[in-house]
Design a protein around this motif. Structure first.
Motif, PDB file in Angstrom:
ATOM      1  N   ASP A 190     -15.180 -25.774  92.278  1.00 35.23           N
ATOM      2  CA  ASP A 190     -14.976 -27.254  92.631  1.00 35.23           C
ATOM      3  C   ASP A 190     -15.048 -28.772  92.833  1.00 35.23           C
ATOM      4  OD1 ASP A 190     -13.476 -28.734  94.886  1.00 35.23           O
ATOM      5  OD2 ASP A 190     -14.668 -28.006  96.956  1.00 35.23           O
ATOM      6  N   SER A 220     -13.576 -31.466  93.903  1.00 39.81           N
ATOM      7  CA  SER A 220     -13.179 -32.012  94.251  1.00 39.81           C
ATOM      8  C   SER A 220     -14.249 -33.211  95.092  1.00 39.81           C
ATOM      9  CB  SER A 220     -12.339 -31.687  96.144  1.00 39.81           C
ATOM     10  OG  SER A 220     -13.540 -31.596  96.615  1.00 39.81           O
ATOM     11  N   GLY A 221     -15.289 -33.007  94.927  1.00 36.53           N
ATOM     12  CA  GLY A 221     -16.132 -34.422  95.289  1.00 36.53           C
ATOM     13  C   GLY A 221     -16.459 -35.594  94.974  1.00 36.53           C
ATOM     14  N   CYS A 222     -15.973 -35.217  93.569  1.00 38.50           N
ATOM     15  CA  CYS A 222     -16.442 -36.292  92.637  1.00 38.50           C
ATOM     16  C   CYS A 222     -15.386 -37.378  93.198  1.00 38.50           C
ATOM     17  CB  CYS A 222     -15.906 -35.350  91.055  1.00 38.50           C
ATOM     18  SG  CYS A 222     -16.906 -34.655  90.656  1.00 38.50           S
ATOM     19  N   GLY A 223     -14.289 -37.000  93.720  1.00 40.24           N
ATOM     20  CA  GLY A 223     -12.770 -38.339  93.476  1.00 40.24           C
ATOM     21  C   GLY A 223     -12.021 -39.123  92.599  1.00 40.24           C
ATOM     22  N   THR A 277     -12.116 -42.436  88.558  1.00 40.64           N
ATOM     23  CA  THR A 277     -11.578 -42.432  89.864  1.00 40.64           C
ATOM     24  C   THR A 277     -11.161 -43.447  90.683  1.00 40.64           C
ATOM     25  OG1 THR A 277     -13.962 -44.079  90.217  1.00 40.64           O
ATOM     26  CG2 THR A 277     -13.799 -41.682  90.246  1.00 40.64           C
ATOM     27  N   SER A 285      -8.311 -29.367  86.753  1.00 37.21           N
ATOM     28  CA  SER A 285      -7.514 -30.169  87.661  1.00 37.21           C
ATOM     29  C   SER A 285      -8.807 -31.403  87.616  1.00 37.21           C
ATOM     30  CB  SER A 285      -6.967 -29.647  88.337  1.00 37.21           C
ATOM     31  OG  SER A 285      -7.471 -28.876  89.616  1.00 37.21           O
ATOM     32  N   ASN A 286      -8.115 -32.202  88.361  1.00 30.74           N
ATOM     33  CA  ASN A 286      -9.128 -33.468  88.999  1.00 30.74           C
ATOM     34  C   ASN A 286      -9.671 -32.720  90.562  1.00 30.74           C
ATOM     35  OD1 ASN A 286      -6.684 -33.027  90.962  1.00 30.74           O
ATOM     36  ND2 ASN A 286      -6.951 -35.106  91.975  1.00 30.74           N
ATOM     37  N   THR A 287      -9.664 -31.595  90.743  1.00 30.12           N
ATOM     38  CA  THR A 287     -10.590 -30.955  92.290  1.00 30.12           C
ATOM     39  C   THR A 287     -11.308 -29.865  91.444  1.00 30.12           C
ATOM     40  OG1 THR A 287      -8.648 -29.654  92.666  1.00 30.12           O
ATOM     41  CG2 THR A 287      -9.150 -31.866  93.622  1.00 30.12           C
ATOM     42  N   SER A 288     -10.909 -28.729  90.322  1.00 32.18           N
ATOM     43  CA  SER A 288     -11.536 -28.003  90.038  1.00 32.18           C
ATOM     44  C   SER A 288     -11.386 -27.307  88.664  1.00 32.18           C
ATOM     45  CB  SER A 288     -11.000 -26.492  91.021  1.00 32.18           C
ATOM     46  OG  SER A 288      -9.248 -26.755  90.703  1.00 32.18           O
TER      47      SER A 288
END
Length: 337
Positions: free
Chosen positions: A263, A265-268, A336, A298-301
């Motif tokens: 995961d 997703s915390g990178c934004g 971002t 993907s942008n989240t994982s």
């Protein structure tokens, strides 16, 4: 006499004669029965037939016993009648005493009624006298109270008039002062509004200058290209992390391969970043294959598959991965905004 007394019945002859002679107690028919029994006894004594003599003796003895029992019963009842008559005499005496007490009570009640009648007449006279005195006193007090009320009302009207005049003068003065204060405040507000307008215009100009400077400021990270079109250069970001030595959730794919979902997703990130991976652990992970192969980013994982060499066929288990503390360490670079 010898036959009756003790030899055949055991009843004393003297008791038998006492029963016969008890004329004051027995009725006439009982005395007649005793005479008949006596005759039977005499006939039995004169008879020469032993059976007849025996029967007459038995009959005579039964009659004597019954007569004696009747005598005892009559004696007991006579005693009870005597006691009842004594009790009745006592009750009559008590009744006469109660009648006398009742007559005495009637006399006392009559006397008490006469006394109360005189006391009531006296009390009524006293009440009438006191009511007349109270009425006279109240009339004079009412007149005096009315005079006092009229005097106080007149004084109150004079005081209120003077207070109202003074209050009106004070209100007029305060209204004039308040009007002057309002005019001064309005003048100050007008002056300050013009100053605030100028200050607002100055701040807006400074804000526009800061925005222009920000647009001209570049990012320390340069991304030449990515999986998608580039975002703003000033939004380029480097983000890194690990799945953790004790928190990695490995999943077995088959007998010689594992995979893990990571995961980020915390990178934004708003676009798909470029990801670099490695496996860290306490041992034997050098023999793993696919540690830098990234899947389904993907942008989240993203996902990583690892396998084992043929020389270590038993390593591809979740238990072994946990025991060896295998975890994926990663670095991702993307936009971002």
């Amino acid at each position: 006499k010898a036959v009756v007394s003790t030899q055949s019945t055991g009843i004393p002859y003297s008791r038998f004669l006492g029963v016969v002679n008890n004329k004051a107690v027995y009725p006439i028919f009982l005395r007649m029965q005793l005479v008949l029994l006596t005759l039977l006894w005499v006939q039995g004594s004169l008879s020469t037939d032993p059976e007849i003599v025996t029967e007459l003796k038995d009959l005579l003895m039964d009659s004597v016993r019954n007569t004696i029992a009747l005598n005892e019963l009559v004696t007991h009842q006579t005693k009870q009648i005597s006691e009842l008559m004594l009790s009745l005499s006592s009750m009559q005496t008590q009744l006469r005493k109660m009648e006398q007490d009742n007559r005495n009570l009637d006399v006392k009640v009559a006397e008490l009624q006469r006394n109360q009648s005189s006391e009531i007449v006296s009390l009524k006279d006293n009440v009438d006298t006191k009511l007349a005195d109270l009425k006279r006193n109240q009339s004079s007090e009412i007149v005096s109270l009315k005079d006092n009320v009229d005097t106080k009302l007149a004084d109150l009207e004079r005081n209120q008039s003077s207070k109202l005049a003074s209050f009106k003068d004070n209100v007029d003065t305060e209204l004039v002062d308040l009007k002057d204060s309002i005019e001064a405040v309005e003048s100050d507000v007008t002056r300050r509004s013009s100053g605030l307008t100028a200050e607002q215009e100055r701040l807006e100009e400074e804000l526009q200058a800061v925005k222009s400077e920000l647009q001209n400021v570049g990012s320390d990270v340069t991304i030449l290209n990515g999986e998608e079109s580039n975002g703003s250069a000033r939004c380029a970001k480097v983000c890194s992390g690990t799945t953790g030595r004790t928190t990695s959730s490995w999943i077995r794919q088959h007998s010689s391969a594992l995979y893990i979902n990571v995961d980020i997703s915390g990178c934004g990130f708003v676009k798909v970043p470029a990801v670099t991976t490695a496996v860290e652990g306490s041992g034997v992970h050098y023999s793993l294959t696919g540690t830098s192969a990234v899947y389904s980013t993907s942008n989240t994982s993203f996902r990583v598959y690892v396998g084992t060499e043929s020389s270590y066929p038993t390593l591809a288990t979740v238990e072994e991965a946990r025991r060896r503390k295998w975890n994926v360490e990663w670095v991702a670079v993307g936009f971002t905004c």
